[in-house]
Design a protein around this motif. Structure first.
Motif, PDB file in Angstrom:
ATOM      1  N   ASP A  67       0.804   0.316  -3.371  1.00  0.00           N
ATOM      2  CA  ASP A  67       1.544   0.775  -2.396  1.00  0.00           C
ATOM      3  C   ASP A  67       0.753   1.623  -1.504  1.00  0.00           C
ATOM      4  O   ASP A  67       0.687   1.659  -0.357  1.00  0.00           O
TER       5      ASP A  67
ATOM      6  N   LYS B 174      -0.629   0.546   2.296  1.00  0.00           N
ATOM      7  CA  LYS B 174      -0.610   1.236   3.467  1.00  0.00           C
ATOM      8  C   LYS B 174      -1.509   1.978   4.160  1.00  0.00           C
ATOM      9  O   LYS B 174      -1.793   1.935   5.583  1.00  0.00           O
TER      10      LYS B 174
ATOM     11  N   LYS C 185       5.338  -6.572  -0.330  1.00  0.00           N
ATOM     12  CA  LYS C 185       6.392  -5.664  -0.901  1.00  0.00           C
ATOM     13  C   LYS C 185       5.890  -4.055  -0.844  1.00  0.00           C
ATOM     14  O   LYS C 185       6.752  -3.076  -0.765  1.00  0.00           O
TER      15      LYS C 185
ATOM     16  N   GLY D 175       6.842  -2.782   2.320  1.00  0.00           N
ATOM     17  CA  GLY D 175       8.350  -2.680   2.594  1.00  0.00           C
ATOM     18  C   GLY D 175       8.683  -3.563   3.771  1.00  0.00           C
ATOM     19  O   GLY D 175       9.657  -3.319   4.504  1.00  0.00           O
ATOM     20  N   VAL D 176       7.842  -4.615   3.954  1.00  0.00           N
ATOM     21  CA  VAL D 176       8.202  -5.530   5.130  1.00  0.00           C
ATOM     22  C   VAL D 176       8.100  -6.912   4.433  1.00  0.00           C
ATOM     23  O   VAL D 176       7.729  -7.359   3.467  1.00  0.00           O
ATOM     24  N   ASP D 177       8.877  -7.894   5.165  1.00  0.00           N
ATOM     25  CA  ASP D 177       8.873  -9.130   4.791  1.00  0.00           C
ATOM     26  C   ASP D 177       7.726 -10.103   5.430  1.00  0.00           C
ATOM     27  O   ASP D 177       7.589 -10.938   4.826  1.00  0.00           O
TER      28      ASP D 177
END
Length: 337
Positions: A167, A171, A278, A281-283
């Motif tokens: 993660d 990012k 994921k 945190g977005v589709d």
């Protein structure tokens, strides 16, 4: 999220990969294959397996002499790799092979006297790929693969991984479409004009960021196991307190095209792409790079070339001894996939 069904990955394995970013496949290749490929490893190393006083290096990254297609060396793994990456047509075929570039962790006398080291205090945390400028969608390192060539027990030098690092790294890369340079255990923006990379506001230290992680896995296993990991998995070599030789490789897998995080049909996303989304945190993400993709020459290249020349000399000496003694001197077949 895609509801695609997989032929080789179980639903439990898919869920585990989406949660943790890796999957362990038991019996990925045969013990016979492992024995064949490691048969001359001590000759190549120039060390005595029965005399630890000759073990003059803690960890050795060996060069490769032969390669074989994963589809024949480890057919089950090849099928699962295809499922993780969205199909065989997306994989750059030259990278669909493994070589005998072993990473050997022998430990040291000093670490044998130490019970354990907190994973956060390990000094080798990094993301693989020292041969290219990194972007979020980089195709050069599409999977981190760890085939296991020796049984690995707890405290036996197995790789430590930090799934939460996926993660953090994702990012960071998403915020730097200009690309970043791998500088040891850190990233530096490719456009940095600072003399000292640490002065750049975009400088990213894996050794510092891993302190924020709370979940760690120590990779243990048996000969023939294969660990398949997300390419942004933060990982580190560990200390071999047992001094039982630990032998693995880490062959990269490349794609023909960069990852695509903005596909029209969600079923077209690979599992690696879904895990990256994921992590963000977005589709979906309309990601575009702002500089030219580049390969770079690893700093380790010269050392690898030197090691290969030394190994070739020792192997030639062994072949000559066998010939003089009447034994078979047929060298191991060398093939390039």
């Amino acid at each position: 999220m895609s509801t695609k069904q997989y032929k080789h990955l179980t639903p439990e394995q898919v869920d585990f990969f989406m949660e943790n970013g890796f999957v362990i496949i038991k019996d990925g290749f045969t013990k016979q294959k492992a024995e064949e490929w490691t048969d001359n490893i001590w000759v190549r190393l120039g060390l005595d397996p029965n005399d630890k006083t000759t073990w003059d290096r803690e960890r050795i990254h060996m060069p490769w002499h032969k390669r074989e297609n994963v589809s024949t060396f480890a057919p089950k793994i090849w099928e699962i790799m295809k499922e993780l990456l969205g199909g065989e047509e997306r994989i750059d075929q030259p990278s669909g092979s493994w070589g005998d570039s072993f990473i050997v962790n022998l430990g040291t006398d000093a670490w044998e006297k130490v019970d354990a080291v907190d994973p956060k205090d390990l000094d080798n945390w990094h993301v693989d790929g020292d041969f290219f400028v990194h972007y979020l969608d980089s195709p050069e390192q599409a999977l981190l693969v760890i085939p296991v060539y020796s049984d690995i027990k707890p405290r036996g030098g197995g790789t430590f991984i930090a799934p939460e690092g996926i993660d953090m790294v994702a990012k960071y890369l998403a915020a730097h479409p200009e690309g970043v340079l791998p500088t040891g255990m850190s990233f530096t923006p490719s456009t940095s004009g600072y003399a000292d990379p640490k002065d750049d506001p975009g400088y990213y230290s894996h050794l510092q960021e891993v302190k924020k992680c709370n979940k760690f896995f120590e990779i243990t296993g048996e000969v023939g196991d294969v660990v398949l990991l997300h390419p942004l998995m933060l990982h580190s070599a560990s200390k071999n307190h047992l001094r039982i030789p630990r032998i693995i490789t880490n062959p990269p897998v490349s794609l023909r095209e960069p990852f695509n995080f903005n596909r029209e049909n969600p079923d077209d996303y690979s599992l690696v792409e879904l895990k990256t989304l994921k992590a963000l945190g977005v589709d979906r993400l309309d990601y575009k790079i702002t500089t030219e993709r580049k390969r770079i020459t690893p700093k380790s290249r010269a050392a690898k070339d030197k090691l290969k020349a030394e190994e070739e000399k020792r192997l030639a000496e062994l072949a000559a001894k066998k010939q003089n003694s009447g034994m078979s001197s047929t060298p191991a077949p060398i093939s390039v996939a």
